[in-house]
Design a protein around this motif. Structure first.
Motif, mmCIF file in Angstrom:
data_model
loop_
_atom_site.group_PDB
_atom_site.id
_atom_site.type_symbol
_atom_site.label_atom_id
_atom_site.label_comp_id
_atom_site.label_asym_id
_atom_site.label_seq_id
_atom_site.Cartn_x
_atom_site.Cartn_y
_atom_site.Cartn_z
ATOM 1 N N LYS A 35 0.831 -1.210 0.000
ATOM 2 C CA LYS A 35 0.000 0.000 0.000
ATOM 3 C C LYS A 35 0.864 1.258 0.000
ATOM 4 O O LYS A 35 0.540 2.243 -0.657
ATOM 5 N N HIS A 36 1.947 1.235 0.744
ATOM 6 C CA HIS A 36 2.815 2.410 0.808
ATOM 7 C C HIS A 36 3.828 2.458 -0.325
ATOM 8 O O HIS A 36 4.322 3.534 -0.673
ATOM 9 N N LEU A 37 4.142 1.324 -0.918
ATOM 10 C CA LEU A 37 5.150 1.279 -1.980
ATOM 11 C C LEU A 37 4.575 1.610 -3.356
ATOM 12 O O LEU A 37 5.229 2.291 -4.149
ATOM 13 N N ILE A 38 3.375 1.152 -3.653
ATOM 14 C CA ILE A 38 2.785 1.319 -4.993
ATOM 15 C C ILE A 38 2.755 2.788 -5.446
ATOM 16 O O ILE A 38 3.095 3.069 -6.595
ATOM 17 N N PRO A 39 2.399 3.756 -4.599
ATOM 18 C CA PRO A 39 2.421 5.146 -5.077
ATOM 19 C C PRO A 39 3.814 5.640 -5.477
ATOM 20 O O PRO A 39 3.937 6.595 -6.226
ATOM 21 N N TYR A 40 4.848 4.991 -4.998
ATOM 22 C CA TYR A 40 6.223 5.381 -5.300
ATOM 23 C C TYR A 40 6.869 4.459 -6.330
ATOM 24 O O TYR A 40 8.096 4.412 -6.442
ATOM 25 N N LYS A 41 6.058 3.719 -7.078
ATOM 26 C CA LYS A 41 6.624 2.705 -7.966
ATOM 27 C C LYS A 41 7.561 3.284 -9.024
ATOM 28 O O LYS A 41 8.569 2.672 -9.339
ATOM 29 N N SER A 42 7.257 4.439 -9.583
ATOM 30 C CA SER A 42 8.142 4.995 -10.616
ATOM 31 C C SER A 42 9.487 5.394 -10.015
ATOM 32 O O SER A 42 10.536 5.073 -10.572
ATOM 33 N N THR A 43 9.464 6.063 -8.875
ATOM 34 C CA THR A 43 10.712 6.451 -8.218
ATOM 35 C C THR A 43 11.504 5.222 -7.797
ATOM 36 O O THR A 43 12.715 5.142 -8.016
ATOM 37 N N PHE A 44 10.823 4.274 -7.209
ATOM 38 C CA PHE A 44 11.485 3.070 -6.724
ATOM 39 C C PHE A 44 12.064 2.251 -7.882
ATOM 40 O O PHE A 44 13.178 1.727 -7.782
ATOM 41 N N SER A 45 11.316 2.152 -8.979
ATOM 42 C CA SER A 45 11.798 1.401 -10.146
ATOM 43 C C SER A 45 13.067 2.024 -10.725
ATOM 44 O O SER A 45 14.024 1.321 -11.057
ATOM 45 N N VAL A 46 13.066 3.339 -10.861
ATOM 46 C CA VAL A 46 14.252 4.021 -11.396
ATOM 47 C C VAL A 46 15.428 3.832 -10.458
ATOM 48 O O VAL A 46 16.560 3.574 -10.896
#
Length: 182
Positions: A35-46
């Motif tokens: 729940k907390h990670l999905i909104p940051y998926k683009s930042t986290f993926s990069v």
């Protein structure tokens, strides 16, 4: 790793967020982590790509991984919400139990034929039904004594559960009625 992620977030101007770690024995931590990670998926993926692709030589996260994560998040949401509602301490929770049992059975039925989650859902449903197919009579009493439900609501709830589980609860209904009367 946490420090390098924090440095990366500061450098890119993104609000740094520390994500909770997953725990093998607590599924609700998996839900909260996703729940907390999905909104940051683009930042986290990069970040993962820049840090670890050079080490492994291949991509560690792609859109398919995020789709799986989002599907698991959606699947676990009802269980998390039911857990939070039934762990309440400032209101009676036992009259709510039958409502949540019906919601969970319906939810498991809807995901039972999902290709991605079938291997997890079928054993979950089996385990759930092991404990909740036979409803404890005390939960039935509390449901009936709830002024919003009464016997008519209890009959409707059992009918709904019968349709979901292909089980006849008419004898159970009569048993609850006679026990409640006595």
């Amino acid at each position: 790793r946490i420090a390098s992620y924090k440095t990366y977030c500061i450098a890119t101007g993104v609000r740094c967020r520390k994500f909770g770690l997953d725990m093998d024995v607590r599924w609700n931590f998996t839900y909260l982590m996703l729940k907390h990670l999905i909104p940051y998926k683009s930042t986290f993926s990069v970040f993962i790509e820049t840090q670890y692709k050079k080490v492994t030589g291949k991509s560690l996260l792609n859109d398919a991984h995020w789709e799986i994560g989002e599907k698991i998040l959606t699947f676990l949401e009802l269980f998390y919400d039911s857990t939070v509602a039934l762990y309440g301490i400032y209101y009676p929770t036992s009259p709510l139990m039958l409502h949540h049992i019906i919601e969970i059975v319906s939810h498991l039925n809807s995901y039972e034929n999902d290709n991605m989650l079938r291997d997890s859902v079928v054993p979950m449903k089996t385990k759930f039904l092991k404990y909740w197919k036979r409803i404890p009579i005390m939960f039935s009493f509390t449901f009936v004594l709830d002024p919003r439900a009464k016997m008519r609501g209890f009959s409707s709830a059992l009918q709904c559960l019968s349709n979901l589980l292909n089980t006849d609860y008419s004898e159970y209904f009569n048993n609850v009625r006679s026990e409640l009367t006595s």
